[in-house]
Design a protein around this motif. Structure first.
Motif, PDB file in Angstrom:
ATOM      1  N   LEU A 110      34.890   6.171  11.518  1.00  0.00           N
ATOM      2  CA  LEU A 110      34.374   7.198  10.603  1.00  0.00           C
ATOM      3  C   LEU A 110      35.488   7.690   9.678  1.00  0.00           C
ATOM      4  N   THR A 111      36.645   7.998  10.275  1.00  0.00           N
ATOM      5  CA  THR A 111      37.751   8.622   9.535  1.00  0.00           C
ATOM      6  C   THR A 111      38.344   7.702   8.464  1.00  0.00           C
ATOM      7  N   GLU A 112      38.693   8.300   7.336  1.00  0.00           N
ATOM      8  CA  GLU A 112      39.348   7.562   6.244  1.00  0.00           C
ATOM      9  C   GLU A 112      40.603   8.321   5.825  1.00  0.00           C
ATOM     10  N   PRO A 113      41.459   7.683   5.039  1.00  0.00           N
ATOM     11  CA  PRO A 113      42.670   8.404   4.617  1.00  0.00           C
ATOM     12  C   PRO A 113      42.328   9.728   3.928  1.00  0.00           C
ATOM     13  N   ILE A 153      41.736   4.308  13.691  1.00  0.00           N
ATOM     14  CA  ILE A 153      40.588   3.833  14.464  1.00  0.00           C
ATOM     15  C   ILE A 153      41.042   3.236  15.801  1.00  0.00           C
ATOM     16  N   THR A 154      40.665   3.942  16.870  1.00  0.00           N
ATOM     17  CA  THR A 154      41.012   3.506  18.222  1.00  0.00           C
ATOM     18  C   THR A 154      40.295   2.193  18.535  1.00  0.00           C
ATOM     19  N   ASN A 155      40.993   1.263  19.147  1.00  0.00           N
ATOM     20  CA  ASN A 155      40.435  -0.016  19.622  1.00  0.00           C
ATOM     21  C   ASN A 155      40.158  -1.052  18.527  1.00  0.00           C
ATOM     22  N   ALA A 156      40.268  -0.693  17.241  1.00  0.00           N
ATOM     23  CA  ALA A 156      39.825  -1.641  16.196  1.00  0.00           C
ATOM     24  C   ALA A 156      40.518  -2.995  16.348  1.00  0.00           C
ATOM     25  N   ILE A 214      32.711  -3.291  15.515  1.00  0.00           N
ATOM     26  CA  ILE A 214      33.172  -1.991  14.998  1.00  0.00           C
ATOM     27  C   ILE A 214      31.981  -1.311  14.321  1.00  0.00           C
ATOM     28  N   VAL A 215      31.640  -0.122  14.799  1.00  0.00           N
ATOM     29  CA  VAL A 215      30.593   0.658  14.130  1.00  0.00           C
ATOM     30  C   VAL A 215      31.270   1.343  12.944  1.00  0.00           C
ATOM     31  N   VAL A 216      30.726   1.074  11.750  1.00  0.00           N
ATOM     32  CA  VAL A 216      31.369   1.570  10.527  1.00  0.00           C
ATOM     33  C   VAL A 216      30.374   2.427   9.730  1.00  0.00           C
ATOM     34  N   PHE A 217      30.860   3.565   9.253  1.00  0.00           N
ATOM     35  CA  PHE A 217      30.032   4.439   8.423  1.00  0.00           C
ATOM     36  C   PHE A 217      30.484   4.284   6.979  1.00  0.00           C
ATOM     37  N   ALA A 218      29.512   3.982   6.095  1.00  0.00           N
ATOM     38  CA  ALA A 218      29.841   3.741   4.685  1.00  0.00           C
ATOM     39  C   ALA A 218      28.737   4.320   3.810  1.00  0.00           C
TER      40      ALA A 218
END
Ligand SMILES: Cc1cc2nc3c(=O)[nH]c(=O)nc-3n(C[C@H](O)[C@H](O)[C@H](O)COP(=O)(O)OP(=O)(O)OC[C@H]3O[C@@H](n4cnc5c(N)ncnc54)[C@H](O)[C@@H]3O)c2cc1C
Length: 385
Positions: A127-130, A159-162, A168-172
């Motif tokens: 979820l988190t981005e710069p 991102i933990t474990n990436a 990878i569940v990704v939110f975009a």
């Protein structure tokens, strides 16, 4: 954990995990921290015990039983031995796998969940981005649909474990002008074209977990990997974070418990002024305060897990547990160093690692400030004008 709080089945789960952690995970914690690498030995051991399948139906490779109380018990025990192993487990189970299990359709669950529920594959949750952490709706990674395929562009961070993940569940966002209503959730599979994962080094603690930057350059995601409905991704993310907080709180209880145990043992063996420091009242008071704080955080955590498992409102209680437990483990691990004196500042005693590991817990999965915002919002709802 006091026996009265647990059922017979829960006590068995606790002692099985404790025995495994004491035998395999805790003895490796220092080396894993120093190597700064994800431990496949820990992962495979946890998978063998079936810890990744808790709460997941047998039809999808899970254990077919268990809920948040069970996961909380496991998270506490694993974190007591090594917080790095527990963060890898919780990012996999209560973030990544649960999102697919909860919001995926039948085909997606049958295809994607079994390898995750058995621990053959690892899940990550991005979820988190710069440019967006607490303000997650401000994310800028885009998903553009062309001929039944979504193309992802942008980057995620922390991102933990990436780096070790199959899924990878990704939110975009499909339309940034729609704010959180433009966000959708996707599963990006390992090896996808244009997917680049860069390990981030130099963390203060939980060094035995991998934390990565994830970059998407026209990364194709087939339509069959869209989770749930378009535009609902932000709601899914918030729902997952609401309940995952309980598991982070349990992780904090485990970290606090490890610090407490270490301090109590050391206080009985170290002598000053002709007697063990545990005989000095100032040290006794410190130990008593530490134990009280750990106990309070554990009760709050299990209470919120019980509410969640019983389908009762749990939002405020989960945030309270996360806030209380994370601040507790930072404080208790700092006091554990104090009880140890100078040696506590060195790796040899083990409490400096616990102290470093504790520090991140007031930051990830909603900072302490964000938890206070959630609690305050719930209070206004409870007591309107
Ligand atoms: C080791 C590690 C592992 C992580 N793993 C993951 C992961 O697997 N997946 C993932 O998506 N993310 C992950 N994260 C990211 C983590 O969730 C974010 O770092 C966290 O949500 C905070 O976001 P930020 O870093 O952008 O801080 P910011 O949001 O920039 O916050 C900076 C400061 O401002 C405060 N603040 C922000 N907004 C407000 C407000 N409205 N009111 C008061 N104070 C405010 C914050 O509390 C904080 O003190 C991880 C982070 C770390 C360090």
């Amino acid at each position: 954990m006091p026996d009265l709080m647990l059922t017979e089945e829960e006590r068995m789960l606790q002692s099985t995990v404790r025995e495994f952690v004491d035998r395999e995970v805790a003895p490796r914690a220092r080396e894993v921290d120093q190597r700064e690498e994800f431990s496949w030995e820990n992962w495979n051991g946890m998978a063998k015990l079936g810890l990744m399948g808790i709460g997941i139906d047998a039809a999808y490779g899970g254990n077919g039983s268990g809920g948040y109380r069970h996961v909380a018990i496991v998270a506490e025990e694993v974190a007591r031995g090594d917080a790095s192993a527990s963060v890898s487990l919780l990012a996999h189970l209560s973030l990544g796998t649960t999102t697919i299990y909860k919001f995926g359709n039948e085909e997606q669950k049958k295809r994607l969940v079994p390898p995750l529920a058995t621990g053959k594959g690892v899940a990550a949750w991005a979820l988190t981005e710069p440019g967006s952490g607490s303000d997650a709706a401000a994310l800028r990674t885009t998903a553009t649909e062309r001929d039944g395929t979504y193309f992802l562009n942008g980057s995620k961070t922390f991102i933990t474990n990436a780096g070790v993940a199959e899924s990878i569940v990704v939110f975009a966002t499909q339309d940034a002008s729609k704010g959180h209503r433009g966000i959708s959730a996707f599963v990006v599979e390992k090896g996808s074209p244009g997917l680049q994962i860069n390990a981030l080094h130099g963390k203060l603690g939980i060094r035995g977990s991998t934390t990565d930057e994830v970059v998407f350059q026209d990364t194709p995601v087939p339509a069959r990997n869209l989770l749930g409905e378009e535009g609902k991704g932000f709601n899914y993310a918030m729902e997952i974070l609401d309940s995952s907080r309980i598991i982070v709180a349990a992780q904090c209880v485990g970290i606090g418990q490890a610090a407490l145990e270490s301090a109590v043992r050391y206080a009985q063996q170290r002598e000053t002024f002709g007697k063990p420091i545990a005989q000095h009242q100032a040290i006794q008071f410190m130990l008593a305060d530490m134990a009280t704080e750990v106990h309070a955080a554990r009760v709050a955590t299990m209470h919120s897990a019980t509410l969640k498992d019983q389908g009762l409102p749990f939002l405020m209680e989960a945030s309270m547990a996360k806030l209380l437990a994370s601040e507790m483990c930072v404080n208790v691990s700092s006091k554990a160093i104090q009880v140890h004196g100078g040696i506590g500042y060195f790796q040899e005693a083990g409490v400096e690692r616990i102290f470093r590991d504790a520090r991140v817990t007031t930051i990830y999965e909603g900072t302490s400030e964000v938890q206070r915002l959630v609690i305050a919002r719930q209070l206004m709802n409870q007591y309107p004008l």
